[in-house]
Scaffold this motif. Structure first.
Motif, PDB file in Angstrom:
ATOM      1  N   LEU A  30      46.835  29.391  42.752  1.00 27.23           N
ATOM      2  CA  LEU A  30      47.821  30.480  42.757  1.00 27.23           C
ATOM      3  C   LEU A  30      47.748  31.297  41.469  1.00 27.23           C
ATOM      4  CD1 LEU A  30      50.896  28.697  44.373  1.00 27.23           C
ATOM      5  CD2 LEU A  30      49.381  30.405  45.407  1.00 27.23           C
ATOM      6  N   ALA A  31      47.502  30.629  40.351  1.00 25.30           N
ATOM      7  CA  ALA A  31      47.386  31.360  39.086  1.00 25.30           C
ATOM      8  C   ALA A  31      46.155  32.272  39.094  1.00 25.30           C
ATOM      9  CB  ALA A  31      47.309  30.375  37.917  1.00 25.30           C
ATOM     10  N   TRP A  32      45.003  31.761  39.539  1.00 24.89           N
ATOM     11  CA  TRP A  32      43.797  32.595  39.633  1.00 24.89           C
ATOM     12  C   TRP A  32      44.023  33.765  40.584  1.00 24.89           C
ATOM     13  CZ3 TRP A  32      38.946  33.029  37.536  1.00 24.89           C
ATOM     14  CH2 TRP A  32      38.561  32.037  36.649  1.00 24.89           C
ATOM     15  N   ALA A  33      44.629  33.500  41.745  1.00 28.33           N
ATOM     16  CA  ALA A  33      44.874  34.573  42.717  1.00 28.33           C
ATOM     17  C   ALA A  33      45.848  35.608  42.157  1.00 28.33           C
ATOM     18  CB  ALA A  33      45.406  33.989  44.017  1.00 28.33           C
ATOM     19  N   GLY A  34      46.883  35.156  41.466  1.00 29.64           N
ATOM     20  CA  GLY A  34      47.850  36.074  40.871  1.00 29.64           C
ATOM     21  C   GLY A  34      47.234  36.961  39.808  1.00 29.64           C
ATOM     22  N   VAL A  35      46.422  36.373  38.957  1.00 28.65           N
ATOM     23  CA  VAL A  35      45.753  37.161  37.922  1.00 28.65           C
ATOM     24  C   VAL A  35      44.787  38.155  38.553  1.00 28.65           C
ATOM     25  CG1 VAL A  35      44.106  37.012  36.007  1.00 28.65           C
ATOM     26  CG2 VAL A  35      46.042  35.443  36.100  1.00 28.65           C
ATOM     27  N   ALA A  36      44.046  37.715  39.579  1.00 31.15           N
ATOM     28  CA  ALA A  36      43.101  38.614  40.246  1.00 31.15           C
ATOM     29  C   ALA A  36      43.835  39.785  40.901  1.00 31.15           C
ATOM     30  CB  ALA A  36      42.289  37.847  41.279  1.00 31.15           C
ATOM     31  N   CYS A  37      44.958  39.525  41.556  1.00 32.62           N
ATOM     32  CA  CYS A  37      45.741  40.604  42.175  1.00 32.62           C
ATOM     33  C   CYS A  37      46.303  41.551  41.121  1.00 32.62           C
ATOM     34  CB  CYS A  37      46.870  40.020  43.018  1.00 32.62           C
ATOM     35  SG  CYS A  37      46.304  39.242  44.521  1.00 32.62           S
ATOM     36  N   PHE A  38      46.808  40.999  40.032  1.00 32.80           N
ATOM     37  CA  PHE A  38      47.342  41.826  38.955  1.00 32.80           C
ATOM     38  C   PHE A  38      46.266  42.737  38.383  1.00 32.80           C
ATOM     39  CE2 PHE A  38      48.088  42.439  34.393  1.00 32.80           C
ATOM     40  CZ  PHE A  38      49.316  43.097  34.439  1.00 32.80           C
ATOM     41  N   VAL A  39      45.113  42.162  38.096  1.00 33.42           N
ATOM     42  CA  VAL A  39      44.004  42.936  37.537  1.00 33.42           C
ATOM     43  C   VAL A  39      43.530  43.994  38.531  1.00 33.42           C
ATOM     44  CG1 VAL A  39      41.572  42.750  36.840  1.00 33.42           C
ATOM     45  CG2 VAL A  39      43.253  41.164  35.925  1.00 33.42           C
ATOM     46  N   TYR A  40      43.495  43.643  39.810  1.00 30.67           N
ATOM     47  CA  TYR A  40      43.057  44.580  40.845  1.00 30.67           C
ATOM     48  C   TYR A  40      43.958  45.807  40.902  1.00 30.67           C
ATOM     49  CZ  TYR A  40      41.776  46.390  45.435  1.00 30.67           C
ATOM     50  OH  TYR A  40      41.373  47.196  46.464  1.00 30.67           O
ATOM     51  N   PHE A  41      45.267  45.580  40.898  1.00 27.92           N
ATOM     52  CA  PHE A  41      46.202  46.702  41.048  1.00 27.92           C
ATOM     53  C   PHE A  41      46.458  47.451  39.738  1.00 27.92           C
ATOM     54  CE2 PHE A  41      47.431  44.242  44.856  1.00 27.92           C
ATOM     55  CZ  PHE A  41      47.166  45.238  45.785  1.00 27.92           C
ATOM     56  N   VAL A  42      46.462  46.768  38.611  1.00 29.19           N
ATOM     57  CA  VAL A  42      46.766  47.423  37.347  1.00 29.19           C
ATOM     58  C   VAL A  42      45.544  48.136  36.782  1.00 29.19           C
ATOM     59  CG1 VAL A  42      47.442  47.015  34.953  1.00 29.19           C
ATOM     60  CG2 VAL A  42      48.671  45.889  36.801  1.00 29.19           C
ATOM     61  N   TYR A  43      44.400  47.476  36.795  1.00 27.62           N
ATOM     62  CA  TYR A  43      43.200  48.081  36.214  1.00 27.62           C
ATOM     63  C   TYR A  43      42.384  48.761  37.305  1.00 27.62           C
ATOM     64  CZ  TYR A  43      44.513  45.631  32.011  1.00 27.62           C
ATOM     65  OH  TYR A  43      45.196  45.181  30.924  1.00 27.62           O
ATOM     66  N   ASN A  44      41.506  48.033  37.941  1.00 24.49           N
ATOM     67  CA  ASN A  44      40.758  48.553  39.068  1.00 24.49           C
ATOM     68  C   ASN A  44      40.014  47.410  39.750  1.00 24.49           C
ATOM     69  OD1 ASN A  44      38.330  48.080  37.670  1.00 24.49           O
ATOM     70  ND2 ASN A  44      38.326  50.135  36.792  1.00 24.49           N
TER      71      ASN A  44
END
Length: 103
Positions: free
Chosen positions: A41-55
């Motif tokens: 869940l932590a890896w998925a959360g970070v990946a989603c955050f990075v996807y939406f915030v950065y690119n």
């Protein structure tokens, strides 16, 4: 290493040990994933955050880092004469375990 002892709790560390069997028994890939729900869940959360915030490219880089860590763990276990199943389970469990070391 004897094949019957390959996929045991002695060779695979998962983040939450309470889901492991009580002794040195064979464990399945599902057990490794169930024991690693928080890191997943932590890896998925970070990946989603990075996807939406950065690119999406940064999320791909993060996925590549995970894949590189997995491949390294798999190769190291295969060189130590572990079975393929043990190497896969151990690599996933090891990556998830080591990624949560700071928490």
């Amino acid at each position: 290493m004897r094949p019957e002892y390959c996929v045991t709790r002695n060779h695979i560390e998962v983040w939450q040990e309470r889901v492991l069997p009580s002794g040195p028994e064979r464990i399945r890939f599902g057990t490794v994933l169930r024991g690693s729900l928080l890191p997943i869940l932590a890896w998925a959360g970070v990946a989603c955050f990075v996807y939406f915030v950065y690119n999406p490219l940064m999320a791909t880089v993060l996925g590549g880092l995970f894949a590189l860590s997995f491949i390294t763990g798999f190769v190291l276990r295969r060189r130590a004469k572990h079975s393929v199943c043990c190497s896969v389970c151990g690599a996933v469990g090891g990556v998830l375990d080591k990624s949560m070391a700071g928490f």
